[in-house]
Design a protein around this motif. Sequence first.
Motif, PDB file in Angstrom:
ATOM      1  N   ALA A  59     -17.320 -78.010  -0.432  1.00 24.60           N
ATOM      2  CA  ALA A  59     -16.898 -79.411  -0.292  1.00 24.60           C
ATOM      3  C   ALA A  59     -16.016 -79.580   0.934  1.00 24.60           C
ATOM      4  O   ALA A  59     -16.177 -80.545   1.699  1.00 24.60           O
ATOM      5  CB  ALA A  59     -16.168 -79.871  -1.557  1.00 24.60           C
ATOM      6  N   ALA A  60     -15.102 -78.656   1.153  1.00 24.79           N
ATOM      7  CA  ALA A  60     -14.220 -78.730   2.324  1.00 24.79           C
ATOM      8  C   ALA A  60     -15.022 -78.583   3.609  1.00 24.79           C
ATOM      9  O   ALA A  60     -14.789 -79.322   4.591  1.00 24.79           O
ATOM     10  CB  ALA A  60     -13.147 -77.647   2.227  1.00 24.79           C
ATOM     11  N   GLU A  61     -15.969 -77.664   3.584  1.00 25.96           N
ATOM     12  CA  GLU A  61     -16.822 -77.443   4.768  1.00 25.96           C
ATOM     13  C   GLU A  61     -17.649 -78.702   5.068  1.00 25.96           C
ATOM     14  O   GLU A  61     -17.763 -79.125   6.224  1.00 25.96           O
ATOM     15  CB  GLU A  61     -17.745 -76.250   4.508  1.00 25.96           C
ATOM     16  CG  GLU A  61     -18.745 -75.979   5.602  1.00 25.96           C
ATOM     17  CD  GLU A  61     -18.221 -74.987   6.608  1.00 25.96           C
ATOM     18  OE1 GLU A  61     -18.798 -74.950   7.691  1.00 25.96           O
ATOM     19  OE2 GLU A  61     -17.258 -74.284   6.309  1.00 25.96           O
ATOM     20  N   SER A  70     -20.273 -89.949   0.792  1.00 31.36           N
ATOM     21  CA  SER A  70     -21.201 -89.818  -0.336  1.00 31.36           C
ATOM     22  C   SER A  70     -21.516 -88.336  -0.612  1.00 31.36           C
ATOM     23  O   SER A  70     -21.603 -87.924  -1.768  1.00 31.36           O
ATOM     24  CB  SER A  70     -22.485 -90.599  -0.082  1.00 31.36           C
ATOM     25  OG  SER A  70     -23.187 -90.053   1.021  1.00 31.36           O
ATOM     26  N   LEU A  71     -21.692 -87.547   0.440  1.00 31.85           N
ATOM     27  CA  LEU A  71     -21.919 -86.114   0.267  1.00 31.85           C
ATOM     28  C   LEU A  71     -20.674 -85.452  -0.336  1.00 31.85           C
ATOM     29  O   LEU A  71     -20.776 -84.622  -1.237  1.00 31.85           O
ATOM     30  CB  LEU A  71     -22.272 -85.466   1.614  1.00 31.85           C
ATOM     31  CG  LEU A  71     -22.573 -83.971   1.583  1.00 31.85           C
ATOM     32  CD1 LEU A  71     -23.766 -83.690   0.677  1.00 31.85           C
ATOM     33  CD2 LEU A  71     -22.825 -83.464   2.991  1.00 31.85           C
ATOM     34  N   HIS A  72     -19.525 -85.884   0.185  1.00 36.36           N
ATOM     35  CA  HIS A  72     -18.275 -85.332  -0.328  1.00 36.36           C
ATOM     36  C   HIS A  72     -18.107 -85.683  -1.818  1.00 36.36           C
ATOM     37  O   HIS A  72     -17.660 -84.847  -2.614  1.00 36.36           O
ATOM     38  CB  HIS A  72     -17.099 -85.869   0.496  1.00 36.36           C
ATOM     39  CG  HIS A  72     -15.805 -85.193   0.205  1.00 36.36           C
ATOM     40  ND1 HIS A  72     -15.575 -83.868   0.482  1.00 36.36           N
ATOM     41  CD2 HIS A  72     -14.666 -85.658  -0.365  1.00 36.36           C
ATOM     42  CE1 HIS A  72     -14.362 -83.551   0.109  1.00 36.36           C
ATOM     43  NE2 HIS A  72     -13.776 -84.622  -0.404  1.00 36.36           N
ATOM     44  N   ARG A  74     -20.495 -86.139  -3.986  1.00 37.50           N
ATOM     45  CA  ARG A  74     -21.405 -85.294  -4.771  1.00 37.50           C
ATOM     46  C   ARG A  74     -20.814 -83.890  -4.953  1.00 37.50           C
ATOM     47  O   ARG A  74     -20.874 -83.319  -6.023  1.00 37.50           O
ATOM     48  CB  ARG A  74     -22.776 -85.214  -4.111  1.00 37.50           C
ATOM     49  CG  ARG A  74     -23.584 -86.485  -4.307  1.00 37.50           C
ATOM     50  CD  ARG A  74     -25.009 -86.274  -3.890  1.00 37.50           C
ATOM     51  NE  ARG A  74     -25.028 -85.780  -2.499  1.00 37.50           N
ATOM     52  CZ  ARG A  74     -25.895 -86.156  -1.583  1.00 37.50           C
ATOM     53  NH1 ARG A  74     -26.858 -86.998  -1.900  1.00 37.50           N
ATOM     54  NH2 ARG A  74     -25.853 -85.694  -0.373  1.00 37.50           N
ATOM     55  N   PHE A  75     -20.257 -83.355  -3.876  1.00 38.62           N
ATOM     56  CA  PHE A  75     -19.623 -82.035  -3.991  1.00 38.62           C
ATOM     57  C   PHE A  75     -18.452 -82.069  -4.967  1.00 38.62           C
ATOM     58  O   PHE A  75     -18.255 -81.148  -5.745  1.00 38.62           O
ATOM     59  CB  PHE A  75     -19.140 -81.532  -2.623  1.00 38.62           C
ATOM     60  CG  PHE A  75     -20.186 -80.770  -1.870  1.00 38.62           C
ATOM     61  CD1 PHE A  75     -20.717 -79.587  -2.370  1.00 38.62           C
ATOM     62  CD2 PHE A  75     -20.647 -81.226  -0.650  1.00 38.62           C
ATOM     63  CE1 PHE A  75     -21.678 -78.898  -1.672  1.00 38.62           C
ATOM     64  CE2 PHE A  75     -21.607 -80.534   0.060  1.00 38.62           C
ATOM     65  CZ  PHE A  75     -22.130 -79.359  -0.456  1.00 38.62           C
ATOM     66  N   LEU A  76     -17.691 -83.148  -4.909  1.00 39.63           N
ATOM     67  CA  LEU A  76     -16.563 -83.264  -5.837  1.00 39.63           C
ATOM     68  C   LEU A  76     -17.052 -83.365  -7.285  1.00 39.63           C
ATOM     69  O   LEU A  76     -16.430 -82.815  -8.195  1.00 39.63           O
ATOM     70  CB  LEU A  76     -15.688 -84.459  -5.481  1.00 39.63           C
ATOM     71  CG  LEU A  76     -14.848 -84.296  -4.201  1.00 39.63           C
ATOM     72  CD1 LEU A  76     -14.062 -85.560  -3.919  1.00 39.63           C
ATOM     73  CD2 LEU A  76     -13.937 -83.087  -4.295  1.00 39.63           C
ATOM     74  N   ALA A  77     -18.181 -84.048  -7.499  1.00 35.34           N
ATOM     75  CA  ALA A  77     -18.750 -84.128  -8.853  1.00 35.34           C
ATOM     76  C   ALA A  77     -19.163 -82.734  -9.339  1.00 35.34           C
ATOM     77  O   ALA A  77     -18.907 -82.367 -10.496  1.00 35.34           O
ATOM     78  CB  ALA A  77     -19.938 -85.079  -8.876  1.00 35.34           C
ATOM     79  N   PHE A  78     -19.798 -81.966  -8.447  1.00 37.67           N
ATOM     80  CA  PHE A  78     -20.143 -80.584  -8.799  1.00 37.67           C
ATOM     81  C   PHE A  78     -18.873 -79.777  -9.084  1.00 37.67           C
ATOM     82  O   PHE A  78     -18.830 -78.968 -10.012  1.00 37.67           O
ATOM     83  CB  PHE A  78     -20.933 -79.897  -7.684  1.00 37.67           C
ATOM     84  CG  PHE A  78     -22.353 -80.342  -7.585  1.00 37.67           C
ATOM     85  CD1 PHE A  78     -23.216 -80.257  -8.674  1.00 37.67           C
ATOM     86  CD2 PHE A  78     -22.854 -80.812  -6.388  1.00 37.67           C
ATOM     87  CE1 PHE A  78     -24.544 -80.654  -8.573  1.00 37.67           C
ATOM     88  CE2 PHE A  78     -24.175 -81.221  -6.286  1.00 37.67           C
ATOM     89  CZ  PHE A  78     -25.021 -81.140  -7.378  1.00 37.67           C
TER      90      PHE A  78
END
Length: 154
Positions: A59-61, A70-72, A74-78
């Motif tokens: 997520a940081a990368e 929006s990508l961030h 999704r990563f946070l949801a994961f």
Amino acid sequence: MASTDLRGFADPLAAVRRQREWELDAALVRAAALRARVAECESQEEEAAQEVRSQSARAAEAWRNRGDPSLHARFLAFLVQAQARLDAARMEKIRIARELATAREDVTCRQRRLEVLVRQRDEALAAFRIEQNSRQAAQADDQWSMVRLRKAAA
């Protein structure tokens, strides 16, 4: 002196002692299974923690490389899901560890209950041996006295 003949020894609590041995064996098996389950939970917890670290890094990368909200998201949801799995693994490990502590207490209690019966049997056996040895000594004395009387009469 010859060894004590134990054929006349009767242990009235032998059946109870055997039952307590079986109960102790079952308690030991249960404790061993719980120890294995704790180890399994620790492994699952470590896997979940590794997943959280991995998802955090990804997520940081992604945020550094793209800055795409929006990508961030999704990563946070994961990441939230991974953290929930980690929390669940930790809670399961704690629950199983409590069961293991209870099982260990049960094993200790059952060992003590069995030890009481073993001690009782050992004390009864020692008393039986003393009685048998006294009886054998009395018989030997009687035989010796008879031999002396026969020699004196002859």
